[in-house]
Structures are given as C-alpha cells and as structure tokens.
Scaffold this motif. Sequence first.
Motif, PDB file in Angstrom:
ATOM      1  N   ASN A 132      71.279  15.202   0.430  1.00 33.13           N
ATOM      2  CA  ASN A 132      71.733  15.070  -0.956  1.00 33.13           C
ATOM      3  C   ASN A 132      72.049  13.641  -1.358  1.00 33.13           C
ATOM      4  N   SER A 133      71.899  12.700  -0.427  1.00 30.24           N
ATOM      5  CA  SER A 133      72.283  11.313  -0.676  1.00 30.24           C
ATOM      6  C   SER A 133      71.103  10.514  -1.236  1.00 30.24           C
ATOM      7  N   VAL A 134      71.296   9.973  -2.437  1.00 28.07           N
ATOM      8  CA  VAL A 134      70.241   9.248  -3.149  1.00 28.07           C
ATOM      9  C   VAL A 134      70.752   7.873  -3.555  1.00 28.07           C
ATOM     10  N   ALA A 135      69.916   6.854  -3.385  1.00 35.04           N
ATOM     11  CA  ALA A 135      70.249   5.505  -3.855  1.00 35.04           C
ATOM     12  C   ALA A 135      69.583   5.268  -5.201  1.00 35.04           C
ATOM     13  N   ILE A 136      70.373   4.797  -6.150  1.00 37.51           N
ATOM     14  CA  ILE A 136      69.865   4.393  -7.461  1.00 37.51           C
ATOM     15  C   ILE A 136      69.953   2.872  -7.490  1.00 37.51           C
ATOM     16  N   ILE A 137      68.808   2.225  -7.683  1.00 38.22           N
ATOM     17  CA  ILE A 137      68.773   0.761  -7.682  1.00 38.22           C
ATOM     18  C   ILE A 137      68.247   0.322  -9.043  1.00 38.22           C
ATOM     19  N   ASP A 138      69.174  -0.141  -9.887  1.00 34.93           N
ATOM     20  CA  ASP A 138      68.848  -0.481 -11.269  1.00 34.93           C
ATOM     21  C   ASP A 138      69.864  -1.502 -11.763  1.00 34.93           C
ATOM     22  N   PHE A 194      73.428  16.326  -6.052  1.00 34.89           N
ATOM     23  CA  PHE A 194      73.120  15.130  -5.266  1.00 34.89           C
ATOM     24  C   PHE A 194      74.360  14.236  -5.165  1.00 34.89           C
ATOM     25  N   LYS A 195      74.338  13.348  -4.197  1.00 33.77           N
ATOM     26  CA  LYS A 195      75.412  12.374  -4.004  1.00 33.77           C
ATOM     27  C   LYS A 195      74.818  10.979  -4.212  1.00 33.77           C
ATOM     28  N   PRO A 196      74.817  10.493  -5.446  1.00 34.70           N
ATOM     29  CA  PRO A 196      74.202   9.184  -5.716  1.00 34.70           C
ATOM     30  C   PRO A 196      75.118   8.015  -5.364  1.00 34.70           C
ATOM     31  N   SER A 197      74.481   6.939  -4.922  1.00 35.98           N
ATOM     32  CA  SER A 197      75.135   5.640  -4.741  1.00 35.98           C
ATOM     33  C   SER A 197      74.333   4.644  -5.561  1.00 35.98           C
ATOM     34  N   THR A 198      75.009   3.765  -6.271  1.00 35.42           N
ATOM     35  CA  THR A 198      74.303   2.839  -7.156  1.00 35.42           C
ATOM     36  C   THR A 198      74.363   1.415  -6.635  1.00 35.42           C
ATOM     37  N   PHE A 199      73.286   0.690  -6.917  1.00 34.54           N
ATOM     38  CA  PHE A 199      73.141  -0.715  -6.545  1.00 34.54           C
ATOM     39  C   PHE A 199      72.506  -1.433  -7.719  1.00 34.54           C
ATOM     40  N   THR A 200      73.007  -2.616  -8.047  1.00 34.93           N
ATOM     41  CA  THR A 200      72.473  -3.349  -9.195  1.00 34.93           C
ATOM     42  C   THR A 200      71.426  -4.385  -8.808  1.00 34.93           C
ATOM     43  N   SER A 201      71.082  -4.442  -7.522  1.00 39.30           N
ATOM     44  CA  SER A 201      70.012  -5.338  -7.092  1.00 39.30           C
ATOM     45  C   SER A 201      69.425  -4.826  -5.784  1.00 39.30           C
ATOM     46  N   ALA A 202      68.225  -5.269  -5.499  1.00 37.96           N
ATOM     47  CA  ALA A 202      67.577  -4.929  -4.230  1.00 37.96           C
ATOM     48  C   ALA A 202      68.368  -5.513  -3.070  1.00 37.96           C
ATOM     49  N   GLU A 203      68.868  -6.715  -3.267  1.00 37.85           N
ATOM     50  CA  GLU A 203      69.616  -7.381  -2.209  1.00 37.85           C
ATOM     51  C   GLU A 203      70.895  -6.617  -1.856  1.00 37.85           C
ATOM     52  N   ALA A 204      71.575  -6.085  -2.871  1.00 35.92           N
ATOM     53  CA  ALA A 204      72.782  -5.290  -2.616  1.00 35.92           C
ATOM     54  C   ALA A 204      72.435  -4.036  -1.824  1.00 35.92           C
ATOM     55  N   ARG A 254      74.662   1.852   4.719  1.00 35.15           N
ATOM     56  CA  ARG A 254      74.277   3.260   4.562  1.00 35.15           C
ATOM     57  C   ARG A 254      72.805   3.443   4.214  1.00 35.15           C
ATOM     58  N   ARG A 255      72.068   2.380   4.042  1.00 32.86           N
ATOM     59  CA  ARG A 255      70.728   2.479   3.463  1.00 32.86           C
ATOM     60  C   ARG A 255      69.786   3.399   4.227  1.00 32.86           C
ATOM     61  N   ALA A 256      69.935   3.515   5.523  1.00 41.90           N
ATOM     62  CA  ALA A 256      69.048   4.377   6.306  1.00 41.90           C
ATOM     63  C   ALA A 256      69.354   5.857   6.095  1.00 41.90           C
ATOM     64  N   GLY A 257      70.487   6.190   5.494  1.00 45.29           N
ATOM     65  CA  GLY A 257      70.877   7.577   5.322  1.00 45.29           C
ATOM     66  C   GLY A 257      70.438   8.231   4.028  1.00 45.29           C
ATOM     67  N   PHE A 258      69.827   7.463   3.136  1.00 46.65           N
ATOM     68  CA  PHE A 258      69.425   8.037   1.845  1.00 46.65           C
ATOM     69  C   PHE A 258      68.148   8.854   1.985  1.00 46.65           C
ATOM     70  N   ALA A 267      72.445   2.720 -17.187  1.00 46.56           N
ATOM     71  CA  ALA A 267      71.422   3.608 -16.641  1.00 46.56           C
ATOM     72  C   ALA A 267      71.891   4.198 -15.306  1.00 46.56           C
ATOM     73  N   CYS A 268      72.567   3.383 -14.497  1.00 41.79           N
ATOM     74  CA  CYS A 268      73.110   3.870 -13.224  1.00 41.79           C
ATOM     75  C   CYS A 268      74.141   4.969 -13.459  1.00 41.79           C
ATOM     76  N   VAL A 269      75.027   4.765 -14.430  1.00 41.35           N
ATOM     77  CA  VAL A 269      76.070   5.752 -14.734  1.00 41.35           C
ATOM     78  C   VAL A 269      75.428   7.054 -15.213  1.00 41.35           C
ATOM     79  N   ALA A 270      74.489   6.948 -16.139  1.00 39.69           N
ATOM     80  CA  ALA A 270      73.843   8.142 -16.680  1.00 39.69           C
ATOM     81  C   ALA A 270      73.081   8.913 -15.599  1.00 39.69           C
ATOM     82  N   MET A 271      72.324   8.205 -14.769  1.00 39.36           N
ATOM     83  CA  MET A 271      71.565   8.869 -13.721  1.00 39.36           C
ATOM     84  C   MET A 271      72.506   9.479 -12.684  1.00 39.36           C
ATOM     85  N   SER A 272      73.575   8.769 -12.355  1.00 39.28           N
ATOM     86  CA  SER A 272      74.554   9.303 -11.400  1.00 39.28           C
ATOM     87  C   SER A 272      75.159  10.605 -11.903  1.00 39.28           C
TER      88      SER A 272
END
Length: 125
Positions: free
Chosen positions: A6-12, A30-40, A46-50, A17-22
């Motif tokens: 259920n763990s999804v990364a939103i990268i935007d 789902f359990k979303p986690s948001t990131f505002t850049s690719a680098e973040a 946790r990135r391997a768990g999405f 848009a992150c808030v709305a998608m979350s």
Amino acid sequence: MRKDPNSVAIIDADASACVAMSRLLRGVGFKPSTFTSAEAFLADERRAGFVALLLDIQLPGMSGLELQRRLLAEGDATPVIFVTAQDDSAARDAAVQNGCLEFFRKVDPGVVIVDALRRAASKTS
C-alpha cells in the motif's frame, strides 16, 4: 527491504498536487509519501519499500524522466506511473520506452490512476 503493498511515493514539485493526490490515495487505502524532487526521493531510506512511484516529468533538478532512467540503471524495477501536466509525445514516448506502467495527465480522472496503482501493487507484492 520488503515492499509494503500500500506504500506509494508521489514525486511532484507542486505541493498542492501532492496534497490532492495523497488525499485521494489515502481514501482508497494507500499510504502515500510525498517528495518535491527526485533528489529528495533518492535520499530517502524508505525508497526501496514503495510498491509504485507516481512521478511528474517536470521537477527541479533531476527530471522525472532522468529519475526513471537512473532507477533502471540501478536495477530498481519499482513500477513508475507518470502523472504530469506535460503531455507531449516526446516525453510520453521516452517514458514508455523506459518501461513506465502508465502515463496520465494531471486532469485525468483519479480512478484511472488508482486502478493503475492497484495493478502495480498486484505485480510487486
């Protein structure tokens, strides 16, 4: 690391848009986690768990397409679903060529994105 189905990364870069998608994704389990850049995202332990990545094309620094290519080069097979305002044929073709699961516009109905995430989760769990 074991993937949480259920763990999804939103990268935007667009915080709204992150808030709305979350909100949408939490509403369907789902359990979303948001990131505002690719680098973040890349720096997150946790990135391997999405189970899937919802990725925009235009990001500050590394673009969504560059992130997709980097993950492929690293052998990371986490499904990528693009959700972007930039719907040009070159970007779409590059994303598909690199194996994205789906490519949506930000104005597409949320239900199609949720369906794609459910397909991604069933492939990786």
